[in-house]
Each structure stands twice: as structure tokens, then as C-alpha cells.
Design an enzyme around this catalytic site. Structure first.
Site, mmCIF file in Angstrom:
data_model
loop_
_atom_site.group_PDB
_atom_site.id
_atom_site.type_symbol
_atom_site.label_atom_id
_atom_site.label_comp_id
_atom_site.label_asym_id
_atom_site.label_seq_id
_atom_site.Cartn_x
_atom_site.Cartn_y
_atom_site.Cartn_z
ATOM 1 N N ASN A 9 0.887 -1.155 0.053
ATOM 2 C CA ASN A 9 -0.065 0.110 -0.074
ATOM 3 C C ASN A 9 0.826 1.063 -0.168
ATOM 4 O O ASN A 9 1.579 1.825 0.891
ATOM 5 C CB ASN A 9 -0.823 -0.041 1.309
ATOM 6 C CG ASN A 9 -1.670 1.351 1.278
ATOM 7 O OD1 ASN A 9 -1.745 2.059 0.616
ATOM 8 N ND2 ASN A 9 -2.068 1.383 2.684
ATOM 9 N N TRP A 10 1.065 1.748 -1.206
ATOM 10 C CA TRP A 10 1.770 2.942 -1.392
ATOM 11 C C TRP A 10 1.477 4.219 -0.585
ATOM 12 O O TRP A 10 2.128 5.080 -0.443
ATOM 13 C CB TRP A 10 2.332 3.354 -2.756
ATOM 14 C CG TRP A 10 3.159 2.268 -3.297
ATOM 15 C CD1 TRP A 10 3.433 0.884 -3.030
ATOM 16 C CD2 TRP A 10 3.495 2.266 -4.796
ATOM 17 N NE1 TRP A 10 4.315 0.375 -4.087
ATOM 18 C CE2 TRP A 10 4.256 1.065 -5.020
ATOM 19 C CE3 TRP A 10 3.423 3.289 -5.808
ATOM 20 C CZ2 TRP A 10 4.902 0.999 -6.479
ATOM 21 C CZ3 TRP A 10 4.121 2.977 -7.010
ATOM 22 C CH2 TRP A 10 4.794 1.773 -7.155
ATOM 23 N N LYS A 11 0.050 4.256 -0.303
ATOM 24 C CA LYS A 11 -0.246 5.409 0.407
ATOM 25 C C LYS A 11 -0.188 6.773 -0.648
ATOM 26 O O LYS A 11 0.034 6.333 -2.076
ATOM 27 C CB LYS A 11 -0.024 5.793 1.958
ATOM 28 C CG LYS A 11 0.188 4.483 2.585
ATOM 29 C CD LYS A 11 -0.010 4.742 4.155
ATOM 30 C CE LYS A 11 -0.115 3.507 4.822
ATOM 31 N NZ LYS A 11 -0.207 3.561 6.218
ATOM 32 N N HIS A 95 -9.627 1.212 4.398
ATOM 33 C CA HIS A 95 -8.475 1.353 5.298
ATOM 34 C C HIS A 95 -8.604 2.455 6.441
ATOM 35 O O HIS A 95 -9.498 3.331 6.184
ATOM 36 C CB HIS A 95 -7.490 1.805 4.407
ATOM 37 C CG HIS A 95 -6.096 2.028 4.944
ATOM 38 N ND1 HIS A 95 -5.684 2.959 5.920
ATOM 39 C CD2 HIS A 95 -4.910 1.103 4.980
ATOM 40 C CE1 HIS A 95 -4.317 2.594 6.217
ATOM 41 N NE2 HIS A 95 -4.012 1.423 5.544
ATOM 42 N N GLU A 97 -7.189 4.687 7.542
ATOM 43 C CA GLU A 97 -7.017 6.230 7.267
ATOM 44 C C GLU A 97 -8.152 6.821 6.650
ATOM 45 O O GLU A 97 -8.522 8.034 6.968
ATOM 46 C CB GLU A 97 -5.682 6.528 6.443
ATOM 47 C CG GLU A 97 -4.479 6.279 7.333
ATOM 48 C CD GLU A 97 -3.275 5.567 6.539
ATOM 49 O OE1 GLU A 97 -2.990 5.714 5.539
ATOM 50 O OE2 GLU A 97 -2.170 5.015 7.320
ATOM 51 N N GLU A 167 -5.906 -4.777 10.538
ATOM 52 C CA GLU A 167 -4.643 -3.906 10.626
ATOM 53 C C GLU A 167 -5.097 -3.111 12.021
ATOM 54 O O GLU A 167 -5.783 -2.427 11.949
ATOM 55 C CB GLU A 167 -4.940 -2.833 9.446
ATOM 56 C CG GLU A 167 -4.354 -3.529 8.205
ATOM 57 C CD GLU A 167 -3.735 -2.349 7.282
ATOM 58 O OE1 GLU A 167 -2.696 -2.700 6.828
ATOM 59 O OE2 GLU A 167 -4.200 -1.458 6.929
ATOM 60 N N GLY A 173 2.030 2.467 10.513
ATOM 61 C CA GLY A 173 2.952 3.396 10.506
ATOM 62 C C GLY A 173 3.739 3.846 11.494
ATOM 63 O O GLY A 173 4.265 4.630 11.755
ATOM 64 N N SER A 212 3.194 -2.236 10.528
ATOM 65 C CA SER A 212 4.568 -2.193 10.497
ATOM 66 C C SER A 212 5.264 -3.586 10.313
ATOM 67 O O SER A 212 6.223 -3.902 11.100
ATOM 68 C CB SER A 212 4.857 -1.820 12.060
ATOM 69 O OG SER A 212 4.464 -0.450 12.040
ATOM 70 N N GLY A 233 2.732 -1.367 4.397
ATOM 71 C CA GLY A 233 2.529 0.339 3.848
ATOM 72 C C GLY A 233 3.988 0.580 3.745
ATOM 73 O O GLY A 233 4.730 0.489 2.658
ATOM 74 N N GLY A 234 4.625 1.371 4.594
ATOM 75 C CA GLY A 234 6.119 1.971 4.601
ATOM 76 C C GLY A 234 7.138 1.059 3.911
ATOM 77 O O GLY A 234 7.790 1.450 2.893
HETATM 78 P P1 PGA Z 1 2.568 0.133 7.522
HETATM 79 O O1 PGA Z 1 1.231 0.481 7.002
HETATM 80 O O2 PGA Z 1 3.001 -0.979 7.091
HETATM 81 O O3 PGA Z 1 3.520 1.427 7.380
HETATM 82 O O4 PGA Z 1 2.405 0.074 9.196
HETATM 83 C C1 PGA Z 1 0.183 -0.602 6.622
HETATM 84 C C2 PGA Z 1 -1.125 -0.129 6.196
HETATM 85 O O5 PGA Z 1 -1.522 1.088 6.302
HETATM 86 O O6 PGA Z 1 -1.496 -0.679 5.441
#
Ligand code: PGA
Length: 254
Positions: A9-11, A95, A97, A167, A173, A212, A233-234
Site C-alpha cells: 500500500n503505497w499510500k 483502510h 486512514e 490492521e 506506520g 509495521s 505500507g512503509g
Molecule cells: P505500515 O502500513 O506497514 O506502514 O504500518 C500498513 C498499512 O497502512 O496498510
């Protein structure tokens, strides 16, 4: 035996030049890695680039959000059919967010889930509790409520064509990963919820863990019986990290 999947997930990250080297790096690293479905969910403007670069490869691409509407006067929105046009086969829905920052409630997430499926996409339905909810010991309740809202709209049948991503919001994050045991406990709970109604569905539904995940902790998380892969994500913004995570998801020969 359930299949394995790792989704990046590149956000809101990326650029034409940066994406090119990231995708090339991932494709090179994944050469010869079979038996794990690998995918990237990238920002809308770059779906065109993904289609151009990834068509004919094993790497699947998709979006991070989708409109609940099919078409019409919805300024700024992107429909499932448009995503299909760009070669997407998956999209994230719900998600945390989106839920926290853009006011997507359980009902809206359920609509998006249905719109994705009707448009020919596999939704990756994200669920998870906040830190406050975990501390109040209501993780199971929260996750069940989030799933139930979608079951009410899509029926249990809808879950035969989706992926679930657990999640925990406090792990996204933050560098604070859930321990393999903490994640396993919720994954097993989710699986049991489905199994209660339909044992075949409970057994087959794919449940990813996100929050994470890094190359350093992926193998341990993925060794848990109910964790079928990850939503990353990251660490998905670094080709080597992402490829190592995909490799860690390979099921060990029994
Ligand atoms: P993260 O994000 O791996 O940076 O914690 C996961 C996500 O939001 O899907």
C-alpha cells in the site's frame, strides 16, 4: 491449503520516475518467486503507469480506494469500472486512514465493498481496532462490527470473493507491530466468525495482517496458522524490503 498474498500500500507516495525504479526493482526481485500472489495498491494517477509496466507480469496492481457509486455527478471520485479499465484487479476498502480521516463509516465501507465486486474487482477489506479500543478490551467487538456491516449488505456469499486485512490502527506506520500471537488471536477470531456460519468459507477466506510489517518480522508473523500474508505500507516503498517480505510469505513445504 490457502493461498498466500502480499499487498503493498503505497499510500500517497510516488512519482513517475520513482515508481519506475521501484516497480522494476520489485519485478527483478520477484523473478522466480512463485506461489505467493504479490500486488501493489498505488495512487490513482499512476495506475496508467502500472498498466504499462506490469501488464504481462506476475505483479498485480490495484487502488487504495473506490467510489461506492457506479458513475455520475461525484466530483473527485473514481469508480470500480474505471479501475478495471486501468487493469486493476484489486482495491483496498475501509483502510483505517479512510475511516479516520475521510469519515468513511461501516455503512460506506460496505457500499464500497459491493461496488468493487460489482465492478469486477476483489476488495481487500481492512478492519482493526484503535489503541483506545484495544485497551478497553473491545478488539473482538470492533472487528466483528466492521465485518458484520459488510455481511449485512453483501451477504456471506460476498466473502467468497474478497480478502480481509486485519490492521490494528495502533500498529500502522508506528513501528509497533502486533506480536505474532496478538495478530494470530484476532485472525483466528475472524476465521471462526465465518466458520460458524460456513465452515468452508472459514477455512478458505484469506486474512492478511498489516501494521509495521518489515522484512525483519514478516517470517515470524506469516508462520502463524491463520495469517495468510500481509498488507504492507512503509516497507512496500523499498523494493528489497518488499521482495523479502514476499519471499517470507512463501509457504514452507510441510
Ligand atoms: P505500515 O502500513 O506497514 O506502514 O504500518 C500498513 C498499512 O497502512 O496498510
Amino acid at each position: 491449503m490457502r493461498e498466500r498474498m502480499v499487498v503493498g500500500n503505497w499510500k500517497m507516495h510516488g512519482s513517475l520516475v520513482g515508481n519506475k525504479s521501484l516497480l522494476d526493482g520489485i519485478l527483478t526481485g520477484l523473478a522466480g518467486v512463485d506461489s505467493v500472489h504479490c500486488a501493489v495498491c498505488i495512487p490513482f494517477p499512476y495506475l496508467f503507469q502500472a498498466q504499462f509496466t506490469l501488464q504481462g507480469t506476475e505483479l498485480v496492481w490495484g487502488a487504495q480506494n473506490v467510489s461506492q457509486h457506479e458513475k455520475g455527478a461525484y466530483t473527485g471520485e473514481v469508480s470500480a469500472a474505471m479501475l478495471r479499465d486501468m487493469g486493476c484487479s484489486i482495491t483496498l476498502v475501509g483502510h483505517s486512514e479512510r475511516r479516520a480521516l475521510y469519515g468513511e463509516d461501516d455503512a460506506a465501507v460496505a457500499e464500497k465493498f459491493i461496488a468493487a465486486q460489482q465492478g469486477g474487482l476483489i476488495p481487500i477489506l481492512c478492519v482493526g481496532e484503535t489503541l483506545e479500543e484495544r485497551e478497553k478490551n473491545i478488539t473482538a467487538e470492533v472487528v466483528e462490527r466492521q465485518l458484520q456491516a459488510v455481511v449485512e449488505r453483501a451477504g456471506l456469499e460476498g466473502f467468497s470473493r474478497c480478502v480481509i486485512a486485519y490492521e490494528p490502527v495502533w500498529a500502522i506506520g508506528t513501528g509497533k507491530t502486533a506480536t505474532p500471537q496478538q495478530a494470530q488471536e484476532v485472525h483466528a477470531y475472524i476465521r471462526a466468525l465465518f466458520a460458524e456460519h460456513n465452515s468452508k468459507l472459514g477455512e478458505s477466506i484469506m486474512i492478511l495482517y498489516g501494521g509495521s510489517v518489515k522484512a525483519a518480522n514478516a517470517a515470524e508473523l506469516f508462520s502463524m496458522p491463520d495469517i495468510d500474508g500481509g498488507l504492507i505500507g512503509g516497507a512496500s516503498l523499498d523494493a528489497n524490503e518488499f521482495v523479502s517480505i514476499c519471499k517470507a510469505a512463501k509457504r514452507k513445504a510441510a
